[in-house]
Design a protein around this motif. Structure first.
Motif, mmCIF file in Angstrom:
data_model
loop_
_atom_site.group_PDB
_atom_site.id
_atom_site.type_symbol
_atom_site.label_atom_id
_atom_site.label_comp_id
_atom_site.label_asym_id
_atom_site.label_seq_id
_atom_site.Cartn_x
_atom_site.Cartn_y
_atom_site.Cartn_z
ATOM 1 N N LEU B 5 0.841 -1.204 0.000
ATOM 2 C CA LEU B 5 0.000 0.000 0.000
ATOM 3 C C LEU B 5 0.878 1.257 0.000
ATOM 4 O O LEU B 5 0.541 2.259 -0.646
ATOM 5 C CB LEU B 5 -0.912 -0.017 1.235
ATOM 6 N N ALA B 8 2.144 1.931 -3.508
ATOM 7 C CA ALA B 8 1.096 2.396 -4.414
ATOM 8 C C ALA B 8 0.635 3.812 -4.102
ATOM 9 O O ALA B 8 -0.224 4.354 -4.798
ATOM 10 C CB ALA B 8 -0.108 1.441 -4.360
ATOM 11 N N GLN B 131 -7.370 -0.051 0.962
ATOM 12 C CA GLN B 131 -7.080 -0.306 -0.455
ATOM 13 C C GLN B 131 -8.082 0.374 -1.382
ATOM 14 O O GLN B 131 -7.691 1.042 -2.346
ATOM 15 C CB GLN B 131 -7.079 -1.818 -0.721
ATOM 16 N N LEU B 134 -7.651 4.190 -1.448
ATOM 17 C CA LEU B 134 -6.538 4.687 -2.257
ATOM 18 C C LEU B 134 -6.829 4.546 -3.748
ATOM 19 O O LEU B 134 -6.685 5.513 -4.518
ATOM 20 C CB LEU B 134 -5.242 3.929 -1.927
ATOM 21 N N LEU B 135 -7.236 3.352 -4.155
ATOM 22 C CA LEU B 135 -7.319 3.055 -5.593
ATOM 23 C C LEU B 135 -8.544 3.666 -6.264
ATOM 24 O O LEU B 135 -8.459 4.112 -7.412
ATOM 25 C CB LEU B 135 -7.312 1.538 -5.821
ATOM 26 N N SER B 136 -9.670 3.669 -5.565
ATOM 27 C CA SER B 136 -10.899 4.120 -6.236
ATOM 28 C C SER B 136 -11.258 5.550 -5.896
ATOM 29 O O SER B 136 -12.140 6.135 -6.518
ATOM 30 C CB SER B 136 -12.073 3.200 -5.885
ATOM 31 N N TYR B 137 -10.576 6.121 -4.909
ATOM 32 C CA TYR B 137 -10.950 7.474 -4.493
ATOM 33 C C TYR B 137 -9.768 8.451 -4.478
ATOM 34 O O TYR B 137 -9.753 9.433 -5.219
ATOM 35 C CB TYR B 137 -11.633 7.424 -3.112
ATOM 36 N N LEU B 139 -6.427 8.280 -5.355
ATOM 37 C CA LEU B 139 -5.593 8.467 -6.551
ATOM 38 C C LEU B 139 -6.346 9.178 -7.670
ATOM 39 O O LEU B 139 -5.809 10.119 -8.267
ATOM 40 C CB LEU B 139 -5.024 7.123 -7.039
ATOM 41 N N PRO B 140 -7.587 8.754 -7.998
ATOM 42 C CA PRO B 140 -8.314 9.511 -9.043
ATOM 43 C C PRO B 140 -8.474 10.992 -8.699
ATOM 44 O O PRO B 140 -8.331 11.850 -9.573
ATOM 45 C CB PRO B 140 -9.675 8.797 -9.119
#
Lengths: 169, 169
Positions: B5, B8, B131, B134-137, B139-140
């Protein structure tokens, strides 16, 4: 616990491609409602030497397909870049999502250390691992073109909000 | 092999904050060379109801700090949002990078399943794991504001290329 390479890529691409399709649908509806030639949006760009809307969408899709293919070690499909209409772009996005859906997690997970070489044999050759390729190259590139598509449409008065950009998360 | 994590998040934020600083330095130099009031760029926006450049940079930094803090389970520092000049923005970015540098991998790794709740107790409450947050919220959102900063400057004629956006990778 750690993150799988699949989880850090395919669902992220799919979320944003879903939002890209929805954003473009709103743009098309906006053009229709205001009697705007669809090409006024499709060919819009933020500056003369930047890519127009259609090309931004094409490149976003290309990064999603190419990154997934490279991580899995399969051939990335060659883009024809023939899209000219909103319907063409929706078909491109749908095809890209279908391409992503065809990958199983086991094709991508475990490829974190796979060597990925961009522009091999050229002065601009760049070597990555699967992980560094995704995190430091493919995701920044992908988000760039999704966001720029949104920015072009907002700049042209299409009523969109951050929620449209974020998609379903 | 899987992705941590930390890997990323922190290095991704730092790469793009580095590029953001370099992009803003070019914008400041451009304004000086062309005798443009720096505020013409700092207050520029792509559409009247979008945020101006300064706010885009502030929000990008806020997401980098807030996401890292939330994943590690520590308090996110309160932003003062007092930046008014290019120098202020550079200091903000430097402070954000220093904040990120203070996290050890062990503070963030292993937090993939930590529950993260946005807007708790409100109708817009949203629950994530570390996770998915981070990935779906995060970072975008982060990439949105970094890219929009670049888009505003390109639209205003600052000579930048994709290489400037990508930073050191």
């Amino acid at each position: 616990m750690t993150i799988s390479l699949y989880a850090a890529s395919i669902p992220v691409f799919k979320q944003m491609l879903g939002s890209l399709g929805a954003v473009l649908a709103k743009a098309e509806a906006h053009a229709a409602a205001k009697n705007i030639d669809a090409n006024a949006l499709l060919q819009a760009r933020l500056f003369p030497d930047m890519f127009a809307l259609i090309r931004q969408v094409q490149i976003a899709c290309e990064f999603a397909r190419g990154a997934s293919a490279r991580m899995a070690g399969v051939e990335a499909p060659k883009a024809e870049d023939k899209e000219q209409t909103f319907a063409d772009l929706q078909a491109l996005i749908a095809g890209t999502v279908a391409f992503l859906d065809a990958f199983t997690a086991s094709q991508i997970d475990g490829q974190e250390d796979r060597e990925i070489v961009l522009r091999p044999g050229t002065p601009k050759e760049k070597r990555f691992t699967g992980q560094s390729y995704l995190l430091s190259y493919a995701l920044p590139q992908f988000f760039f073109h999704v966001t720029t598509t949104y920015a072009i449409l907002r700049h042209n008065g299409v009523e969109l909000g951050k929620r449209d950009y974020m998609g379903a998360y």
